[in-house]
Design an enzyme around this catalytic site. Structure first.
Site, short mmCIF file in Angstrom:
data_model
loop_
_atom_site.label_atom_id
_atom_site.label_comp_id
_atom_site.label_asym_id
_atom_site.label_seq_id
_atom_site.Cartn_x
_atom_site.Cartn_y
_atom_site.Cartn_z
CG ASP A 465 -2.18 0.75 1.09
OD1 ASP A 465 -2.31 1.49 0.11
OD2 ASP A 465 -3.06 0.61 1.96
CG ASP A 535 -9.56 2.56 -0.37
OD1 ASP A 535 -9.10 1.40 -0.53
OD2 ASP A 535 -8.93 3.46 0.19
#
Ligand code: DGJ
Length: 716
Positions: A465, A535
């Site tokens: 990430d 997301d």
């Protein structure tokens, strides 16, 4: 496929596409790019496209424009020499044509594979006065994709300052275009944006330090009449994960300049004597069969000639990720209950997301301290991985190695390791700062700590990430002359880390992520075969995000999960069936607390998991076609077709239910017109010809956000 050279004219062709350039008037000119041209016609085309008019070269179609000698449009190259001058005078010195393609030093790039062969042309230019050499690198792949990049050599004994260096520039003798880009923001990445090309300058870029949620490094010029299936498309996509720029300039003479490369904003580079600077690669794709035609070329190339991972052709595990199930609030028992529930519906991997390290219980601390959080996992990662394996799932782990929390042991030890400017504030985003990857010792620390984590347990997957854009871009390890190099040096540092880690752990499946899809680009795809798309997991939003992403990137690169309702980003409630249908058109997974799901929903999930397993290859590695755009229609429709055309899955998503409306019919595509196809429930039996020309009637349905998938197989 061949590169034909005659009288200083270079013709790159795969038989379907021609790309023609030539040295005319001592300049490298762009002559033609489009459907293949017979070699006999090349000299005629060259004569007609080449305009000799006054001393003003502003009207010519150039391949390598630079500043200061009569071309007043945007340059591809802007240099400044030690005497302050900016004038460049490059003459062609030599060229080389060869089979294959050389790697780009320190940068990800496409390569030759068993699927698509490649041939290359290198053109070497030099400036006699300033002793610089410029190598223009071209390659053409068997499927018609063309790559370009540039390498600048400083052969003088003085520093040469690079103020702008783009990778590709093309001039078209028309401005009858529309421009397509992929625009967005966090939670709504890569929405298709199409607008007319007008006189003057148009640009998209990222100045955020990563390729970004806001603009993807992709731009296409299309004819105003171009559709998904028909019409001209000229695409450019930069294989790069940092600041980029794509520009169009229409001159008063209606010549359109189309250019892409590193952003020149907040960039300059001190090219030392004896050194060279390599630009990232642009992949150019022309298609006469509309946007789908372009996408198929990108997809094919990226699957086989860009992505290096061993997983690129393998079945990707269906995973359950605990992020939206628990966020930071978990212990071993909770995680194992989710893993067990995952196993019970047929899932294959459990992924532990953020919160497992340091003393991290929220997003305020511990990035940089990559040791296990013993308050949450007293038995450590190794033990957790064993327990997950005992349940029958493989184990994966989230990590965010490019970041540092001000509240971390690493920061207390090395406050100078973050990007910062002395005596200025350090702007925190999500309470974190960015590590300075222009420093070798920082890269070494990341390689070392990540390696230790990956060796500490049976970890078979990593979600890598990167959760913020850069601010106060400064490095205390470089002097004032090099501060505008940091953005690019960061990305070179990152690529060096990824090169080392992915080569050291070739059996680990890596998934890229950047606060969702903030670094969804070809540079990352070189190292990692899949990426978290966004997301935002709301099926309606994902319909648009996945549709837009597919313009360039293959289905096998898109991480897509079923999540809970009400959706955590949009608070919308969409039926499980629709959430599953959209998530299955990617690398399928789950991201909710399965231990709380009803038995009825679990039974449905089991069915989806079974269906995906049966059709995983078709979903991931079949040909993907967009049929109806959710950006302009009430229906978003796409289709997966197996390579041998014996199977196909059509996915239809209706945005709003329209009352008192007749059923809609949509034409399929990509099938064999002579084959007879049958839907799985036997209700539809039609030839490919009929399905593609008359179309498929799709159910009216009853409510908003409904979806249908119909699988066809060749009838025997
Ligand atoms: C951002 C990612 O996109 C999410 O999926 C999750 O991994 C969080 N980061 C964790 O902090």
């Amino acid at each position: 496929m061949s590169i034909i050279v005659e009288n200083n004219i270079f013709h790159l062709t795969n038989g379907g596409v021609s790309y023609i350039i030539g040295i005319l008037n001592d300049r490298l000119e762009h002559i033609y790019w489009g459907p293949a041209i017979k070699e006999n016609d090349v000299s005629y085309i060259t004569e007609k496209s080449h305009v000799i008019w006054s001393n003003d070269i502003d009207i010519e179609t150039l391949e390598m424009p630079f500043y200061g000698t009569g071309d007043y449009r945007i340059p591809m190259l802007e240099l400044q020499f030690d005497d302050g001058s900016r004038i460049i005078d490059l003459k062609c010195e030599a060229y080389e044509v060869f089979k294959g393609k050389k790697p780009l030093d320190g940068l990800p790039a496409t390569f030759e594979s068993d699927i698509y062969g490649v041939e290359s042309l290198h053109l070497l230019f030099h400036d006699e006065l300033k002793k610089i050499h410029l190598l223009m690198k071209y390659s053409i792949f068997e499927n018609g994709a063309i790559t370009r990049s540039v390498e600048l050599f400083n052969k003088s004994s003085n520093i040469v300052k690079i103020n702008k260096i783009h990778s590709a520039s093309i001039d078209f003798l028309t401005c009858d275009f529309e421009v397509i880009t992929l625009q967005g923001a966090w939670a709504r990445e890569r929405h298709i944006c199409r607008q007319p090309v007008q006189k003057g300058l148009f640009q998209i870029s990222s100045n955020r330090g990563h390729s970004s949620h806001t603009s993807n490094p992709f731009m296409a010029l299309v004819s105003p009449s171009t559709t998904e299936m028909t019409g001209d498309v000229y695409g450019m996509n930069l294989i790069y994960s940092g600041n980029f720029q794509a520009q169009i300039e229409v001159s008063p003479f209606e010549v359109t300049r189309f250019q892409m490369g590193l952003s020149d904003f907040d960039f300059s580079w001190q090219l030392q004597p004896g050194c060279s600077f390599v630009t990232p690669e642009v992949v150019l794709v022309y298609s006469s069969s509309g946007l789908n035609g372009m996408s198929q070329i990108y997809h094919g190339l990226y699957k086989s000639n860009l992505c290096r991972s061993d997983y690129k052709n393998k079945n990707r595990p269906i995973l359950i990720n605990n992020w939206e199930a628990t966020y930071f609030d978990f212990d071993e028992k909770k995680l194992l209950s989710i893993a067990e529930a995952g196993k019970s519906i047929g899932l294959e991997m459990f992924v532990l997301d953020d919160g497992w390290f340091g003393s991290r219980n929220d997003d305020r601390s511990s990035l940089g301290d990559w040791t296990v959080n013993i308050n949450k996992l007293p038995n450590g990662l190794e033990d957790l991985a064993i327990k997950v394996n005992d349940i029958g799932l493989t184990f994966g782990l989230w990590i965010e190695p490019e970041m540092i929390s001000p509240d971390s042991d690493l920061f207390r030890l090395h406050p100078e390791w973050c990007l910062h400017v002395p005596n200025r504030r350090k702007t925190e985003t999500r309470h974190q700062l960015v590590l300075d990857l222009s420093r070798q010792e920082v890269c070494d620390y990341i390689i070392d700590t990540v390696s230790k984590v990956l060796e500490s347990a049976n970890i078979e997957y990593v979600k890598w990430d990167m959760n913020r854009s850069m601010t106060e871009i400064g490095s205390s390890s470089l002097n004032h002359l090099h501060q505008m190099e940091i953005g690019h040096r960061y990305i070179l540092g990152l690529y060096n880390i990824l090169e080392t880690i992915t080569s050291r752990f070739p059996n680990i499946l890596f998934e890229g992520c950047s606060g969702g899809g903030g670094r969804f680009d070809g540079g990352m795809m070189y190292y990692m075969p899949q990426h978290w798309v966004s997301d935002n997991t709301d099926a309606y939003e994902r319909l648009m995000i996945q549709y837009g992403t597919s313009l360039v990137y293959p289905v096998s690169a898109m991480g897509c999960h079923i999540s809970d309702v009400p959706n955590h980003q949009t608070h919308r409630v969409i039926a499980l069936e629709s959430r599953a249908h959209i998530a299955m058109s990617g690398v399928f997974g789950f991201e909710l607390d399965l231990s709380k799901v009803s038995d009825e929903e679990k039974d449905m999930m089991k069915k989806f998991v079974r269906f995906y397993k049966e059709n995983r290859e078709l979903y991931l590695y079949g040909d993907f076609y967009r049929l109806s755009s959710p950006f302009i229609n009430n229906y978003g429709i796409w289709q997966h077709v197996s390579k041998d055309k014996t199977e196909s899955i059509v996915c239809v998503f209706k945005k709003m239910h329209v009352p008192n409306m007749r059923e809609k019919k949509f034409r399929l595509t990509g099938l064999d017109k002579d084959k007879l196809y049958c839907s799985e429930d036997d209700a539809i039996k039609m030839s490919g010809n009929t399905l593609m020309n008359v179309g498929l009637v799709i159910p009216k349905g009853k409510s908003d956000f409904e979806s249908f998938i119909i699988k066809f197989v060749e009838a025997t």
